[in-house]
Every structure is written in C-alpha cells, then in structure tokens.
Design a protein around this motif. Structure first.
Motif, PDB file in Angstrom:
ATOM      1  N   GLU A   2      46.596  53.391  40.878  1.00 44.71           N
ATOM      2  CA  GLU A   2      45.963  52.377  40.034  1.00 44.71           C
ATOM      3  C   GLU A   2      45.866  51.050  40.776  1.00 44.71           C
ATOM      4  N   ILE A   3      44.917  50.243  40.331  1.00 46.24           N
ATOM      5  CA  ILE A   3      44.737  48.896  40.868  1.00 46.24           C
ATOM      6  C   ILE A   3      44.639  47.916  39.707  1.00 46.24           C
ATOM      7  N   LEU A   4      44.851  46.641  40.026  1.00 51.40           N
ATOM      8  CA  LEU A   4      44.526  45.550  39.109  1.00 51.40           C
ATOM      9  C   LEU A   4      43.257  44.906  39.646  1.00 51.40           C
ATOM     10  N   LEU A   5      42.212  44.924  38.849  1.00 54.49           N
ATOM     11  CA  LEU A   5      40.939  44.346  39.236  1.00 54.49           C
ATOM     12  C   LEU A   5      40.785  42.993  38.550  1.00 54.49           C
ATOM     13  N   VAL A   6      40.699  41.941  39.349  1.00 57.59           N
ATOM     14  CA  VAL A   6      40.563  40.565  38.856  1.00 57.59           C
ATOM     15  C   VAL A   6      39.090  40.183  39.008  1.00 57.59           C
ATOM     16  N   ILE A   7      38.420  40.003  37.872  1.00 54.96           N
ATOM     17  CA  ILE A   7      36.972  39.828  37.884  1.00 54.96           C
ATOM     18  C   ILE A   7      36.561  38.372  37.658  1.00 54.96           C
ATOM     19  N   ASP A   8      35.835  37.845  38.616  1.00 55.05           N
ATOM     20  CA  ASP A   8      35.126  36.557  38.512  1.00 55.05           C
ATOM     21  C   ASP A   8      35.983  35.354  38.118  1.00 55.05           C
ATOM     22  N   MET A   9      37.223  35.348  38.545  1.00 56.94           N
ATOM     23  CA  MET A   9      38.083  34.176  38.293  1.00 56.94           C
ATOM     24  C   MET A   9      37.756  33.133  39.367  1.00 56.94           C
ATOM     25  N   GLN A  10      36.614  32.498  39.176  1.00 51.75           N
ATOM     26  CA  GLN A  10      36.053  31.599  40.169  1.00 51.75           C
ATOM     27  C   GLN A  10      36.052  30.154  39.678  1.00 51.75           C
ATOM     28  N   GLN A  11      36.241  29.248  40.609  1.00 51.30           N
ATOM     29  CA  GLN A  11      36.327  27.830  40.286  1.00 51.30           C
ATOM     30  C   GLN A  11      35.145  27.373  39.445  1.00 51.30           C
ATOM     31  N   LYS A  12      33.977  27.849  39.791  1.00 59.06           N
ATOM     32  CA  LYS A  12      32.742  27.465  39.124  1.00 59.06           C
ATOM     33  C   LYS A  12      32.762  27.750  37.620  1.00 59.06           C
ATOM     34  N   TYR A  13      33.519  28.765  37.200  1.00 59.40           N
ATOM     35  CA  TYR A  13      33.504  29.203  35.803  1.00 59.40           C
ATOM     36  C   TYR A  13      34.670  28.687  34.965  1.00 59.40           C
ATOM     37  N   MET A  14      35.715  28.197  35.570  1.00 60.46           N
ATOM     38  CA  MET A  14      36.966  27.949  34.851  1.00 60.46           C
ATOM     39  C   MET A  14      36.877  26.916  33.730  1.00 60.46           C
ATOM     40  N   ASN A  15      35.974  25.957  33.814  1.00 60.22           N
ATOM     41  CA  ASN A  15      35.853  24.956  32.746  1.00 60.22           C
ATOM     42  C   ASN A  15      35.331  25.541  31.431  1.00 60.22           C
ATOM     43  N   SER A  16      34.814  26.759  31.476  1.00 55.55           N
ATOM     44  CA  SER A  16      34.265  27.393  30.278  1.00 55.55           C
ATOM     45  C   SER A  16      35.315  28.139  29.459  1.00 55.55           C
ATOM     46  N   TYR A  17      36.547  28.193  29.950  1.00 50.57           N
ATOM     47  CA  TYR A  17      37.571  29.008  29.306  1.00 50.57           C
ATOM     48  C   TYR A  17      38.827  28.194  29.024  1.00 50.57           C
ATOM     49  N   GLU A  18      39.695  28.763  28.178  1.00 55.62           N
ATOM     50  CA  GLU A  18      40.954  28.108  27.833  1.00 55.62           C
ATOM     51  C   GLU A  18      41.766  27.839  29.103  1.00 55.62           C
ATOM     52  N   PRO A  19      42.398  26.661  29.168  1.00 57.38           N
ATOM     53  CA  PRO A  19      43.165  26.312  30.371  1.00 57.38           C
ATOM     54  C   PRO A  19      44.297  27.296  30.687  1.00 57.38           C
ATOM     55  N   ASP A  20      44.880  27.925  29.667  1.00 58.19           N
ATOM     56  CA  ASP A  20      46.007  28.824  29.944  1.00 58.19           C
ATOM     57  C   ASP A  20      45.576  30.231  30.358  1.00 58.19           C
ATOM     58  N   LEU A  21      44.279  30.494  30.420  1.00 53.90           N
ATOM     59  CA  LEU A  21      43.818  31.792  30.910  1.00 53.90           C
ATOM     60  C   LEU A  21      44.341  32.042  32.324  1.00 53.90           C
ATOM     61  N   MET A  22      44.300  31.045  33.159  1.00 56.26           N
ATOM     62  CA  MET A  22      44.744  31.205  34.548  1.00 56.26           C
ATOM     63  C   MET A  22      46.213  31.631  34.597  1.00 56.26           C
ATOM     64  N   THR A  23      47.039  31.031  33.768  1.00 52.25           N
ATOM     65  CA  THR A  23      48.462  31.388  33.726  1.00 52.25           C
ATOM     66  C   THR A  23      48.626  32.854  33.343  1.00 52.25           C
ATOM     67  N   ARG A  24      47.881  33.285  32.348  1.00 49.29           N
ATOM     68  CA  ARG A  24      47.988  34.678  31.893  1.00 49.29           C
ATOM     69  C   ARG A  24      47.507  35.651  32.967  1.00 49.29           C
ATOM     70  N   VAL A  25      46.417  35.324  33.638  1.00 49.34           N
ATOM     71  CA  VAL A  25      45.914  36.184  34.713  1.00 49.34           C
ATOM     72  C   VAL A  25      46.924  36.218  35.858  1.00 49.34           C
ATOM     73  N   ASN A  26      47.451  35.069  36.229  1.00 52.11           N
ATOM     74  CA  ASN A  26      48.446  35.030  37.314  1.00 52.11           C
ATOM     75  C   ASN A  26      49.705  35.820  36.957  1.00 52.11           C
ATOM     76  N   THR A  27      50.069  35.837  35.690  1.00 60.31           N
ATOM     77  CA  THR A  27      51.214  36.644  35.247  1.00 60.31           C
ATOM     78  C   THR A  27      50.920  38.126  35.463  1.00 60.31           C
ATOM     79  N   ARG A  28      49.713  38.567  35.123  1.00 55.81           N
ATOM     80  CA  ARG A  28      49.323  39.969  35.349  1.00 55.81           C
ATOM     81  C   ARG A  28      49.323  40.304  36.838  1.00 55.81           C
TER      82      ARG A  28
END
Length: 150
Positions: A2-28
């Motif tokens: 199995e793999i963990l696929l991290v999709i489109d977590m790009q600087q250009k898009y981050m302002n469109s989402y909740e600030p704590d999304l990054m923390t949750r993705v980094n935890t995964r």
C-alpha cells in the motif's frame, strides 16, 4: 503493498481550504512513515505544465522523492505514476489531499476501476464545494472506495 497518495497539496491552492488541513495531512504522512508505507505526492500542473507555479505547499511534510505531475484531475493521467505503482506492486491506495470533489474523487474512482483497493481519509481531504463533495461520497462508496471517517 500500500501507499499513501497525497494529492495536489500545493501552495497555490492552500488559501482555499481550512488552515488545519495541512496539520491533518501531515499527521497522515507521519503515520504512513511510522508504518513503512511509501508516501507518493501528486501535483497538478494544468494543461500548460507551468510547473514552477504549482509547487507543493511550503508546510507540507516531504518524506520521499516520489513525486509526479499530472495535467488532468486523475492521478492516473500520469504515465509515470502508473508505471511507478505497477513496479512497486501496489494493491492499496490510501488518499489524502485536495480537491475531494474533483482530483481526489476522480483518482479514487479510476483506481477502483483499475482494480486497486482505495481508502479516502475524510479528515485529511477537503473540497471547495462541500455540497457537491458530500453528494459524491456515496457514489465513491458504491464504487468500492472505503471512506474512513476518523
């Protein structure tokens, strides 16, 4: 495998989402590393492949050099990604990232069609339009995608 696929977590898009999304993705990502699950990053570069404007987000935990670009919503639009997971004998794809309604959903549905087991971690996926995203979750579930809610 199995793999963990991290999709489109790009600087250009981050302002469109909740600030704590990054923390949750980094935890995964951290959990994957601790379980010896390879982490693979996908970046959308659009039709013009203007790569320098589509960098991974500054705060994203980068733990591998496994990074691929795509021009269309599904990660399976990248021949290099397809070859990589075939060579690795991947059978299960765990997914996190953005946008849940488009790129994550399209990748998940295509992965199932290709015979992969797919898990989406809801706490680590975000969508710009939750109404459409919530309508697509049952479609993904019906197709065979495992939706992990915790």
């Amino acid at each position: 495998m199995e793999i963990l696929l991290v999709i489109d977590m790009q600087q250009k898009y981050m302002n469109s989402y909740e600030p704590d999304l990054m923390t949750r993705v980094n935890t995964r990502i951290k959990e994957a590393v601790e379980s010896d699950v390879p982490v693979v990053y996908i970046r959308n570069v659009g039709k013009i492949e203007n790569i320098e404007h589509y960098n991974l987000a500054d705060e994203l935990k980068i733990v591998s050099e496994c990074s691929f670009t795509k021009r269309w919503p599904s990660a399976f639009s990248s021949d290099d990604f397809i070859q990589f997971i075939q060579n690795l004998n991947v059978d299960t794809i765990n997914m996190v990232g953005v946008d849940g309604r488009c790129c994550v959903a399209r990748t998940a549905l295509e992965a199932v069609k290709r015979g992969y087991k797919v898990r989406i971690y809801l706490d680590s996926v975000a969508a710009k339009n939750d109404n459409f995203y919530l309508k697509e979750l049952p479609e993904m579930r019906d197709a065979g995608v495992e939706i992990i809610a915790d």
